[in-house]
Write a protein that holds these residues in place. Structure first.
Motif, PDB file in Angstrom:
ATOM      1  N   PHE A  10      17.868   0.338   2.370  1.00 14.71           N
ATOM      2  CA  PHE A  10      16.798   1.201   1.860  1.00 14.71           C
ATOM      3  C   PHE A  10      16.052   0.527   0.707  1.00 14.71           C
ATOM      4  CE2 PHE A  10      20.396   4.170   2.929  1.00 14.71           C
ATOM      5  CZ  PHE A  10      19.882   4.598   4.147  1.00 14.71           C
ATOM      6  N   CYS A  11      14.751   0.785   0.639  1.00 17.52           N
ATOM      7  CA  CYS A  11      13.942   0.375  -0.504  1.00 17.52           C
ATOM      8  C   CYS A  11      12.970   1.507  -0.800  1.00 17.52           C
ATOM      9  CB  CYS A  11      13.149  -0.896  -0.188  1.00 17.52           C
ATOM     10  SG  CYS A  11      14.228  -2.337  -0.067  1.00 17.52           S
ATOM     11  N   GLN A  12      12.529   1.551  -2.051  1.00 18.09           N
ATOM     12  CA  GLN A  12      11.572   2.610  -2.395  1.00 18.09           C
ATOM     13  C   GLN A  12      10.268   2.393  -1.630  1.00 18.09           C
ATOM     14  OE1 GLN A  12       9.874   3.275  -6.495  1.00 18.09           O
ATOM     15  NE2 GLN A  12      11.913   4.176  -6.675  1.00 18.09           N
ATOM     16  N   LYS A  14       8.356  -0.806   1.063  1.00 21.55           N
ATOM     17  CA  LYS A  14       8.603  -2.078   1.749  1.00 21.55           C
ATOM     18  C   LYS A  14       7.603  -3.128   1.264  1.00 21.55           C
ATOM     19  CE  LYS A  14      10.586  -4.378   5.141  1.00 21.55           C
ATOM     20  NZ  LYS A  14      11.942  -4.629   5.478  1.00 21.55           N
ATOM     21  N   CYS A  15       8.082  -4.279   0.803  1.00 25.46           N
ATOM     22  CA  CYS A  15       7.186  -5.355   0.350  1.00 25.46           C
ATOM     23  C   CYS A  15       6.587  -6.049   1.579  1.00 25.46           C
ATOM     24  CB  CYS A  15       7.955  -6.364  -0.489  1.00 25.46           C
ATOM     25  SG  CYS A  15       8.775  -5.636  -1.917  1.00 25.46           S
ATOM     26  N   PRO A  16       5.304  -6.416   1.526  1.00 20.22           N
ATOM     27  CA  PRO A  16       4.632  -6.904   2.736  1.00 20.22           C
ATOM     28  C   PRO A  16       5.103  -8.261   3.252  1.00 20.22           C
ATOM     29  CG  PRO A  16       3.155  -6.968   0.830  1.00 20.22           C
ATOM     30  CD  PRO A  16       4.384  -6.252   0.397  1.00 20.22           C
ATOM     31  N   TYR A  17       5.875  -8.996   2.469  1.00 19.07           N
ATOM     32  CA  TYR A  17       6.363 -10.310   2.916  1.00 19.07           C
ATOM     33  C   TYR A  17       7.792 -10.245   3.456  1.00 19.07           C
ATOM     34  CZ  TYR A  17       8.760 -10.126  -1.573  1.00 19.07           C
ATOM     35  OH  TYR A  17       9.534  -9.722  -2.621  1.00 19.07           O
ATOM     36  N   CYS A  18       8.430  -9.078   3.344  1.00 19.07           N
ATOM     37  CA  CYS A  18       9.880  -8.978   3.553  1.00 19.07           C
ATOM     38  C   CYS A  18      10.215  -8.627   4.997  1.00 19.07           C
ATOM     39  CB  CYS A  18      10.440  -7.899   2.630  1.00 19.07           C
ATOM     40  SG  CYS A  18      12.202  -7.619   2.864  1.00 19.07           S
ATOM     41  N   ASP A  19      11.119  -9.401   5.599  1.00 21.09           N
ATOM     42  CA  ASP A  19      11.558  -9.063   6.968  1.00 21.09           C
ATOM     43  C   ASP A  19      13.025  -8.655   7.002  1.00 21.09           C
ATOM     44  OD1 ASP A  19      12.895 -11.462   6.693  1.00 21.09           O
ATOM     45  OD2 ASP A  19      12.471 -12.126   8.739  1.00 21.09           O
ATOM     46  N   GLY A  60      20.744  -5.887   0.079  1.00 21.67           N
ATOM     47  CA  GLY A  60      19.929  -5.059   0.952  1.00 21.67           C
ATOM     48  C   GLY A  60      18.576  -5.698   1.176  1.00 21.67           C
ATOM     49  N   GLY A  61      17.537  -4.844   1.101  1.00 16.52           N
ATOM     50  CA  GLY A  61      17.569  -3.533   0.550  1.00 16.52           C
ATOM     51  C   GLY A  61      17.721  -3.501  -0.981  1.00 16.52           C
ATOM     52  N   THR A  62      17.816  -2.316  -1.457  1.00 11.18           N
ATOM     53  CA  THR A  62      17.915  -2.079  -2.893  1.00 11.18           C
ATOM     54  C   THR A  62      19.085  -1.140  -3.158  1.00 11.18           C
ATOM     55  OG1 THR A  62      15.492  -2.214  -2.968  1.00 11.18           O
ATOM     56  CG2 THR A  62      16.581  -1.362  -4.931  1.00 11.18           C
TER      57      THR A  62
HETATM   58  S1  SF4 Z   1      14.558  -5.930   0.165  1.00 10.39           S
HETATM   59 FE1  SF4 Z   1      13.478  -6.619  -1.695  1.00 10.39          FE
HETATM   60  S2  SF4 Z   1      11.742  -7.779  -0.894  1.00 10.39           S
HETATM   61 FE2  SF4 Z   1      12.524  -6.534   0.822  1.00 10.39          FE
HETATM   62  S3  SF4 Z   1      11.307  -4.645   0.771  1.00 10.39           S
HETATM   63 FE3  SF4 Z   1      13.150  -4.284  -0.460  1.00 10.39          FE
HETATM   64  S4  SF4 Z   1      12.522  -4.750  -2.573  1.00 10.39           S
HETATM   65 FE4  SF4 Z   1      10.994  -5.668  -1.214  1.00 10.39          FE
END
Ligand code: SF4
Length: 388
Positions: A10-12, A14-19, A60-62
Motif C-alpha cells: 500500500f501507498c498513500q 502511486k508515484c508515476p515511475y514506480c512499478d 513495500g509499498g509504504t
Molecule cells: S513504493 Fe515508494 S516509489 Fe512506489 S509508489 Fe510507493 S512511495 Fe512511490
C-alpha cells in the motif's frame, strides 16, 4: 537461518515511475491485510519448525501507512512464526510523508532497529516530477523524529538521472542528505519501467528519456562526495558508515541486503513477494485480495516456482557477490557452498575479465576493479549459464 522480507502493498499515492506491486486507495483493506500477513508468518514459520531469522525487512509499498495496532499485529506474527536472533537487524521502510512520532516509537518498541526512508530528492521541482507526497523539508523532520524515537541506524534512498537533471541540484541533494547524518545511503538511477505513467510520458514525447551518460556523471559525483564525507562505497548502489570488518564491509552495511548479495536464503511474505531457499525460488500472487483469501484458506498462493540448478546458483552467486565492491565473492564461501573453487568453474571467464582489467582475483576473493564498477552488467553476464 532464514531472513524475512515482508511486503506491505500500500501507498498513500502511486508515484508515476514506480512499478512495485503496491496500490493506493485501499485503506479499507489495511486491517484485513495485516491480519492475513500475521497469520501467514505464523503458519509458514510453524510449518518450518520456527526457524531462526537473522534479519527482517519490512518494505513495500509504504509500511508506515499501517496503523500502530496493525504494525503490532504483524510483529506478533513474526515472533510467533520465527525465532529472531537477539541481535537481528529489523528494518522498516518509511515514507517521510507518512511518519509521526507515535509510529516511530511504536516501531522501536516492537523491535525495529533500522529505518529506510524514501527521500529521493531535496529539490521541490524534482519531487513534483517524481510525484512524491512529501516536500523537501519533510526528510529532515522525519530523521529528527526517528532519532528522538531512538533509531541509530537510518538509511536514505535518493534517485538520480532524472531527465534534464542539473548537476547542481544533484550536488545540493547529496549535501542535504549528508548533512542529515544518515548511517547508510542508497542511490538509484531513474529507470523507465514498462507500464508506468512515466513510460507513457516518455513514449508520447512529453518527457525526455533519462540519459545514461548524465546518470554516469552524477554517479561519479556521488562517489566523490560520499567518500569525502566518510561513507564507504561497499556495494554498487550503497554506501555506509562505520569501521570496515575483515570482509571490507562497513559496520552499518545493510545486513538484510547482504543476504541477497550473498545469494543466501530468505522467505518473502505478502502479495508478489519472492522467496529463495533449499535450491528453489518462488513467488506469491500479486493480488491483495487473492493473498488475503489464500492465507485464510491455509497458505499464501504461489504463482511461480522453480528449481535452481547448481550452475545457475553458482552464476547468480558470482553476479550478486560482485556487486559488493570490497568484499566481492569469497572463494572460501563459494567452496563451502558448492564444493568447488571459483577458479575451477570459471577459468576462462576470470582470465578474460582480468586481462581487460575489470576484475581482480586473489586467494581470498574475486571482486570488481574500479574500472569494472561502471561495466558491472557486462561482467555479471559472463557468469550466467546463458552467456557461456
Ligand atoms: S513504493 Fe515508494 S516509489 Fe512506489 S509508489 Fe510507493 S512511495 Fe512511490
Amino acid at each position: 537461518m532464514l531472513s524475512l522480507y515482508l511486503h506491505i502493498p500500500f501507498c498513500q499515492r502511486k508515484c508515476p515511475y514506480c512499478d512495485f506491486n503496491t496500490y493506493a486507495g485501499k485503506e479499507a483493506r489495511y486491517a484485513a491485510f495485516a491480519g492475513a500477513l500475521a497469520a501467514d508468518l505464523e503458519q509458514e514459520g510453524e510449518r518450518r519448525g520456527r526457524p531462526t531469522a537473522p534479519t527482517v525487512f519490512i518494505g513495500g509499498g509504504t509500511p508506515t501507512v499501517l496503523e500502530p495496532g496493525q504494525l503490532e499485529r504483524v510483529f506478533a506474527g513474526i515472533r510467533r512464526g520465527f525465532a529472531l536472533l537477539p541481535e537481528a537487524e529489523i528494518t522498516s521502510e518509511a515514507n517521510p510523508g507518512t511518519v509521526d512520532q507515535g509510529r516511530f516509537e511504536m516501531l522501536r518498541r516492537l523491535g525495529a532497529n533500522r529505518l529506510s526512508m524514501g527521500v529521493q530528492s531535496f529539490d521541490e521541482a524534482e519531487l513534483g516530477f517524481l510525484g512524491r507526497i512529501h516536500d523537501a523539508a519533510a526528510p529532515a523532520a522525519a530523521v529528527a523524529l526517528a532519532r528522538s524515537a531512538g533509531f541509530d541506524n537510518v538509511n536514505l534512498d535518493l534517485i538520480y538521472g532524472l531527465p534534464g537533471q542539473r548537476p547542481g541540484t544533484w550536488l545540493a541533494t547529496l549535501k542535504r542528505a549528508i548533512d542529515l547524518g544518515p548511517e547508510h545511503l542508497s542511490l538509484y538511477s531513474l529507470v523507465v519501467e514498462d507500464g508506468t505513467p512515466l513510460a507513457a510520458w516518455v513514449a508520447q514525447g512529453q518527457v525526455a528519456a533519462p540519459d545514461p551518460d548524465l546518470a554516469a556523471d552524477l554517479y561519479e559525483m556521488a562517489c566523490e562526495q560520499l567518500a569525502a564525507a566518510g561513507y564507504h562505497h561497499y556495494e554498487i548502489s550503497n554506501w555506509a558508515r562505520g569501521a570496515l570488518d575483515t570482509e571490507e564491509l562497513p559496520a552499518f552495511a545493510c545486513r538484510h541486503n547482504l543476504v541477497y548479495w550473498r545469494n543466501q536464503s530468505y522467505l518473502g511474505f505478502g502479495p508478489g513477494a519472492h522467496s529463495s531457499a533449499g535450491g528453489r525460488r518462488w513467488s506469491v500472487g500479486r493480488s491483495v485480495e487473492g493473498y488475503i483469501r489464500s492465507v485464510q484458506a491455509g497458505a499464501a498462493a504461489v504463482d511461480f516456482e522453480e528449481e535452481i540448478p547448481a550452475l545457475l546458483a553458482m552464476g547468480e552467486t558470482m553476479m550478486l557477490g560482485l556487486r559488493l565492491l570490497g568484499a566481492g565473492v569469497s572463494r572460501a564461501g563459494f567452496r563451502a557452498r558448492f564444493g568447488v573453487d571459483v577458479a575451477d568453474v570459471y577459468p576462462d571467464e576470470l582470465a578474460g575479465l582480468q586481462r581487460r582489467g575489470l576484475i581482480e582475483v586473489n586467494d581470498e576473493r574475486v571482486r570488481l576493479t574500479p574500472q569494472g564498477w561502471l561495466l558491472g552488467n557486462r561482467v555479471f553476464a559472463e557468469f550466467l549459464p546463458e552467456a557461456s
